[in-house]
Structures are given as C-alpha cells and as structure tokens.
Design an enzyme around this catalytic site. Structure first.
Site, mmCIF file in Angstrom:
data_model
loop_
_atom_site.group_PDB
_atom_site.id
_atom_site.type_symbol
_atom_site.label_atom_id
_atom_site.label_comp_id
_atom_site.label_asym_id
_atom_site.label_seq_id
_atom_site.Cartn_x
_atom_site.Cartn_y
_atom_site.Cartn_z
ATOM 1 N N GLU A 41 0.843 -1.203 0.000
ATOM 2 C CA GLU A 41 0.000 0.000 0.000
ATOM 3 C C GLU A 41 0.879 1.254 0.000
ATOM 4 O O GLU A 41 1.855 1.348 0.740
ATOM 5 C CB GLU A 41 -0.876 -0.020 1.251
ATOM 6 C CG GLU A 41 -1.749 1.209 1.451
ATOM 7 C CD GLU A 41 -2.541 1.147 2.755
ATOM 8 O OE1 GLU A 41 -3.514 1.901 2.896
ATOM 9 O OE2 GLU A 41 -2.189 0.323 3.637
ATOM 10 N N LYS A 116 -9.076 2.043 -2.461
ATOM 11 C CA LYS A 116 -9.328 1.439 -1.155
ATOM 12 C C LYS A 116 -10.754 1.748 -0.710
ATOM 13 O O LYS A 116 -11.211 2.890 -0.779
ATOM 14 C CB LYS A 116 -8.320 1.985 -0.134
ATOM 15 C CG LYS A 116 -8.348 1.301 1.233
ATOM 16 C CD LYS A 116 -7.189 1.830 2.093
ATOM 17 C CE LYS A 116 -7.093 1.112 3.422
ATOM 18 N NZ LYS A 116 -5.922 1.560 4.203
ATOM 19 N N TYR A 122 -8.826 4.936 13.526
ATOM 20 C CA TYR A 122 -8.659 4.510 14.907
ATOM 21 C C TYR A 122 -7.167 4.306 15.142
ATOM 22 O O TYR A 122 -6.382 4.235 14.196
ATOM 23 C CB TYR A 122 -9.430 3.210 15.196
ATOM 24 C CG TYR A 122 -9.066 2.045 14.304
ATOM 25 C CD1 TYR A 122 -7.979 1.220 14.593
ATOM 26 C CD2 TYR A 122 -9.791 1.770 13.151
ATOM 27 C CE1 TYR A 122 -7.633 0.160 13.772
ATOM 28 C CE2 TYR A 122 -9.458 0.705 12.318
ATOM 29 C CZ TYR A 122 -8.379 -0.099 12.634
ATOM 30 O OH TYR A 122 -8.038 -1.141 11.815
ATOM 31 N N CYS A 152 -5.190 -3.207 2.267
ATOM 32 C CA CYS A 152 -5.039 -3.230 3.719
ATOM 33 C C CYS A 152 -6.364 -3.437 4.462
ATOM 34 O O CYS A 152 -6.855 -4.547 4.562
ATOM 35 C CB CYS A 152 -4.335 -1.953 4.193
ATOM 36 S SG CYS A 152 -3.497 -2.180 5.805
ATOM 37 N N GLY A 303 22.565 8.156 27.675
ATOM 38 C CA GLY A 303 23.098 8.151 29.026
ATOM 39 C C GLY A 303 23.099 6.746 29.582
ATOM 40 O O GLY A 303 22.078 6.051 29.527
ATOM 41 N N SER A 305 23.310 4.717 32.897
ATOM 42 C CA SER A 305 23.172 4.900 34.340
ATOM 43 C C SER A 305 23.647 3.707 35.147
ATOM 44 O O SER A 305 23.754 3.793 36.366
ATOM 45 C CB SER A 305 21.705 5.162 34.674
ATOM 46 O OG SER A 305 20.922 4.003 34.420
ATOM 47 N N GLY A 307 21.704 1.137 35.029
ATOM 48 C CA GLY A 307 20.421 0.492 35.228
ATOM 49 C C GLY A 307 20.021 -0.352 34.035
ATOM 50 O O GLY A 307 20.653 -0.326 32.971
ATOM 51 N N ASP A 309 17.280 -0.225 32.060
ATOM 52 C CA ASP A 309 16.676 0.414 30.890
ATOM 53 C C ASP A 309 17.743 0.909 29.919
ATOM 54 O O ASP A 309 17.685 0.626 28.716
ATOM 55 C CB ASP A 309 15.781 1.569 31.324
ATOM 56 C CG ASP A 309 14.604 1.133 32.163
ATOM 57 O OD1 ASP A 309 14.032 0.062 31.865
ATOM 58 O OD2 ASP A 309 14.244 1.837 33.116
ATOM 59 N N ASN A 386 15.200 16.641 40.298
ATOM 60 C CA ASN A 386 15.033 16.862 38.861
ATOM 61 C C ASN A 386 16.173 17.677 38.261
ATOM 62 O O ASN A 386 16.493 17.522 37.076
ATOM 63 C CB ASN A 386 13.701 17.534 38.583
ATOM 64 C CG ASN A 386 12.530 16.583 38.719
ATOM 65 O OD1 ASN A 386 12.706 15.374 38.737
ATOM 66 N ND2 ASN A 386 11.325 17.123 38.828
ATOM 67 N N GLU A 415 7.310 3.823 33.438
ATOM 68 C CA GLU A 415 7.680 5.165 33.874
ATOM 69 C C GLU A 415 6.896 6.230 33.125
ATOM 70 O O GLU A 415 6.412 7.203 33.726
ATOM 71 C CB GLU A 415 9.180 5.382 33.656
ATOM 72 C CG GLU A 415 10.062 4.478 34.490
ATOM 73 C CD GLU A 415 11.524 4.550 34.083
ATOM 74 O OE1 GLU A 415 12.365 4.042 34.844
ATOM 75 O OE2 GLU A 415 11.830 5.097 32.992
ATOM 76 N N LYS A 525 3.507 15.407 30.399
ATOM 77 C CA LYS A 525 4.866 14.936 30.106
ATOM 78 C C LYS A 525 4.883 14.116 28.825
ATOM 79 O O LYS A 525 5.761 14.299 27.963
ATOM 80 C CB LYS A 525 5.385 14.082 31.268
ATOM 81 C CG LYS A 525 5.664 14.839 32.556
ATOM 82 C CD LYS A 525 6.321 13.913 33.578
ATOM 83 C CE LYS A 525 6.639 14.646 34.857
ATOM 84 N NZ LYS A 525 7.321 13.777 35.849
#
Length: 559
Positions: A41, A116, A122, A152, A303, A305, A307, A309, A386, A415, A525
C-alpha cells in the site's frame, strides 16, 4: 503463473528512491519468470504520508513519478503499485480530493486504478482525513484469471471472524460473489505484538469461508514511531499458508498459481519466531536503525546509568547502527553508587561501544549556589532531584548538537505511564526506544538476550531499580512493585478496565487509585516526549489522544 511479492521498505516522501526499489524488484521478478508483481500500500510514497498529502505539489510529483515508473518497468510484467489518485468528483460531491489507490502498470502505461474501500480511523490511522472511499469491488483480468484487488483495511471486516462489522461492506465477500480466481491485498500494516497471528487467523478464516486463494503483501521498515514487520504471506483455498516472507527485512518471494487447479501452490515459508522476546527484539532493532538512517544520523548516544533500561537501549542501539557508532555517557553524581559506574562500564565493554564519564557534582553545586537564596528554608525534594536529571539531559543534548548524534531516550512504558521521568532531563532525546515496553518486559527481554552468554551484566539484572537522585533511593519508594504496577497499567490502559474492575481482581484499592491518578497527571509529560517505537496495540504515540487539561482520574495541583 508466477506471482512475485515485493516486501519493500520505503522512505516516506522519497519518491525517486521508492520508485527505484519498485523497479529493482520488478527486474528481479522478471528474471524469475513472474507475470505479476505485488507491492505494498502506498509503496510509491511510503506509509503513512500524513499531511504531505495536503500538499498539491507532492501529489502531482507522485503522479509524474508513477508515469515514469510505468515506462521503466520490464515489458510483459504486470505491476501493482500503491499510490494516490485524484477524486475528480470531489468538488461536486463534497468528498475528499484523493483516493488511496493501487495502479496496475504494464507496457509503459497505467492500465487501471483501484481504490481502497475501507478507511480506518482509529489508533494511529486517520485516513478519512485525506481519502474518499472507493465504492466498487476491484479486479482485473490477467491470462484468463480474474484477480481481485484489496488494500489493507479492506480485509478487516469479516463479521463471522470478528463477531461484528465495523463497516457497511465486506470487500472480500463482494469479490467472492464475483467469483474471482484470486484475491491480492496490498498492505501497510503496522507491527504490534501478536498481530501476525491475528492476520493469519483472519485470512485463513476468509480463505476457507469463501474457498478463495489470498495473497497478502505488507510493507516493512520503521517510519517514525511505527514499525512495519513485513511477513507477507499467501494462503490456498483450504486456508493453508503456502508462502511467508521473512519478518522485519525486505524480501522478494515467488508464489505460483496453478491454473488447472485454480489454486496457489506451496512455496517458501519463513518460520515463525520462537518467542515474543525474539519478535520484539527484531522490531526494536529495525525501528532504531530505520529512524536513524531515514533522519540522516549515522551515530547515536545515550546516558548509561548502570540500570537495566539504559542497558537494554544500548544493546539495541549497538545491534541497530553498529557498536562503533554508539557512545554511552556515564554521568555520576554524589548519590550514584559505585556499582552504577562499574556496571555501566562492564556493559560498555560487553557491547564494545565507546563510553565516557562526565561527573556532575560540581554542576549540582553551581545550581545549589544559584538557587540558595530562593530555596532558603525549604527541604531537599523533587526540584533538586530533577535538577540532576536536567543537568544530565543538558550534557547529552550538548554532545548530540556538537557531533550530530541522535540522542536515544531510555525511559520505559511503566515510567512514562505514571510520570516517573523528568521533562528536559531523562526524557530528552530524538527517539524513545523502549517507551512501549513495560518494566517487566524490559527484564524478560534482557534475560532473553543473556540466554547464551552474558551481554547485560548480572548485577544490572538483580539489583533493585533506582533513579539514584537522593541517598538510598529505590523506585519502590514511590511506586508499587513493577509486577503489580504493570498489571494495573495493562488492565487500565490496554483493556480499558475501570478502577472497580481492577480492584475486583485483587489489587489494593489505594494502589489502584494512586496509579490511575498518576497516569492522568503525567499526560503533559507524555505530550512533550520524543516519539516512541510502537510495539503494542496501545502505545503512547500517534494513536494516544488524551487531553491534558482534564479532571477524569486526576487531582488538583497535579503538576
């Protein structure tokens, strides 16, 4: 008759290179004796082009490129190309000015145009914004075969399979009434976990219901937050899969239609993935690779850390762009533990990526000094925490600007859902790699990566998660345990369960209400976050359309 399926990876708006990919696929198909080539498509412009379609010059250039492509194609090969076409009746009917179309090209000409019929609006789709729906069943005749053409969403309306209809018509049923010999579908269907099984089950049902051979052609590649997995396939009239292209890579496969048996014959069938983790890994590596390449970045940074993630994101990045093109930046503060630095360095050594250390203690002191009078008489709190994250974000952005690196954000879905992240700090970046992975999935994916050898250092997998923004801090000081949190988020975000329904499963009412309030409060955020790669059917991206200023589920003074 041999039919070629071209599983292509277009770049949105790159008409010349997209046309060249179609041409190269056509040349390969012709060498292999194919009579018909299928492309996805909107293969000429890439999917989704979004508001580029509102630019008349873009649409005109696509039309000219289509005509040129028709001229360049090998003779005697029929090619179906995804494009747009003008709605000449738009002014008189008040309809949209364009159709989402498939053009049949042969011998230097556009022979037919098919539109189509079902336009999804949605999740990430907004096709009613641009397109007028086609009103008739589409087919053409080739070598005495009547071949039905669908695009599709035209597949996704079988009331027997889904238990309901989302649209008034079923294009597959209409083609079956016309007794076509074969149905082809040209798709740009975004990836989400488990979607391939749904596609194959749905089309197996349709093939058996209508005794109809079906070929499904899908786009592959990453375009912004969307990942397209390919995995094009074909089914015979008995609903058996006779061909499947590879996942998450371009491919060209040939399937043969036996005119005597009036059915598709067994061809190459790529294997299914052995685990969800393997599938997710392939998707995220492709998403990062294509986002970097299509945005013209050759190197990335993040970055580190110490950790889990950032460890996962670094591992994905190294696989996507090459270990030599990844920079991991360690930015320890006075609150950072020794293992944060040692674990991050061990990860960097395992991956073979470059690392550097930038200590932020002096920068923190500078902020403390500047804000001392204004903050006098107050306790250390979230504002100071922060600041540390924002210092790190500034350093990463400076490096990215200086050396033209793509900065990868490392926050996970858990998070992002509850706002356990800092605007203009750890949320900085050009791409949020794991923003659609809950924390529990991050752990399972890292364990999967370590199945044969240690890639993620063992200590990263076993130590309690911590942002380390104050002494002795742990994630679980502010959040429920991640197994509880992720189950509540899955029920609330994906399954749309109410607080009462979630509580009825045994979750603590206080925790449920807390989590729901945190989700609502964090909307501002998420609106400012970088694009995040979508791997589920409910991601915080273009398909997430929540208000910021809302009292549903939130509390006053939430910011």
């Amino acid at each position: 008759m041999k039919i070629a399926i071209a599983q292509l990876n277009p770049t949105i708006g790159d008409l010349s290179n997209n046309a060249q990919k179609i041409l190269e696929a056509a040349q390969q198909a012709a060498v292999q004796g194919a009579r018909l080539l299928l492309t996805p498509e909107l293969s000429l412009c890439g999917y989704p082009p979004r508001d580029l379609l509102l630019n008349p010059s873009f649409v005109a250039a696509m039309g000219m490129k289509l005509q040129q492509l028709a001229t360049d194609l090998p003779p005697n090969l029929y090619v179906l190309v995804g494009t747009v076409s003008p709605n000449l009746k738009a002014d008189s009917t008040g309809g949209k000015s364009l159709f989402n179309s498939i053009a049949l090209l042969r011998d230097g000409q556009v022979k037919q145009i098919f539109h189509k019929r079902l336009l999804p609006t949605y999740d990430v789709f907004d096709e009613n914004r641009y397109f007028e729906p086609g009103l008739q069943a589409n087919y053409f005749t080739l070598d005495n075969l009547d071949i039905g053409v669908t695009i599709c969403e035209d597949l996704w309306n079988d009331e027997q399979f889904f238990g309901k209809r989302n649209y008034a018509v079923n294009p597959i049923a209409d083609l079956a009434i016309l007794r076509v010999d074969l149905i082809v579908n040209l798709s740009a269907s975004p990836y989400s976990l488990g979607k391939q099984q749904s596609r194959e089950s749905m089309l197996q049902h349709s093939a058996v219901r209508f005794s109809q051979a079906i070929i499904y052609t899908n786009q592959v590649g990453g375009n912004d937050d969307l990942i397209f997995d390919g995995r094009s396939f074909a089914l015979n009239r008995q609903g058996e899969i006779v061909c499947r292209a590879r996942g998450f890579t371009t491919d060209l496969v040939i399937v043969e239609f036996d005119q005597a048996q009036r059915d598709l014959q067994l061809s190459s069938v790529a294997p299914v993935y052995q685990s969800q983790e393997e599938e997710i890994w392939q998707a995220l590596v492709l998403g990062v690779r294509d986002y970097a390449q299509k945005c013209h970045f050759s190197q990335v940074l993040l970055g580190l850390s110490g950790g889990i993630d950032s460890a996962l994101v670094a591992t994905i990045a190294a696989a996507a762009v090459g270990k030599e093109n990844v920079l991991g930046v360690l930015m320890p503060s006075p609150y950072s533990s020794e293992h944060s630095v040692s674990d991050a360095l061990a990860l960097g050594e395992n991956l073979g990526i470059q690392t550097t250390i930038l200590k932020i203690g002096e920068l923190m002191s500078g902020f403390d000094h500047t804000l001392a009078d204004l903050f006098a008489g107050t306790e250390f709190g979230i504002a100071q925490e922060n600041i540390q994250s924002r210092i790190r974000g500034n350093l990463l952005m400076a490096i990215a600007n200086k050396f033209n690196y793509l900065l990868l954000s490392t926050g996970n879905k858990s998070e992002m859902a509850v706002g356990y992240c800092t605007l203009y700090g750890d949320m900085n970046g050009g791409l949020a790699v794991i923003a659609d992975l809950p924390k529990t999935r991050v752990y399972s994916l890292c364990h999967w990566l370590n199945r044969d050898r240690e890639i993620i250092p063992a200590n990263i997998l076993t130590k309690p998660p911590s942002a380390e923004l104050k002494p002795g801090q742990l994630d679980q000081d502010s959040l429920p345990s991640y197994d509880i949190l992720d189950d509540i988020l899955e029920r609330y975000i994906h399954n749309h369960q109410s607080a009462a329904q979630i509580m009825a499963t045994g979750h603590d009412p206080v925790i449920v209400n807390q989590v729901i309030q945190m989700v609502a409060r964090a909307e501002f955020k998420r609106r400012q976050a970088p694009p995040g790669l979508k791997i589920t059917d409910r991601a915080f991206g273009t398909g997430w359309r929540m208000p910021i200023a809302s009292n549903w589920g939130a509390v006053k003074n939430a910011w």
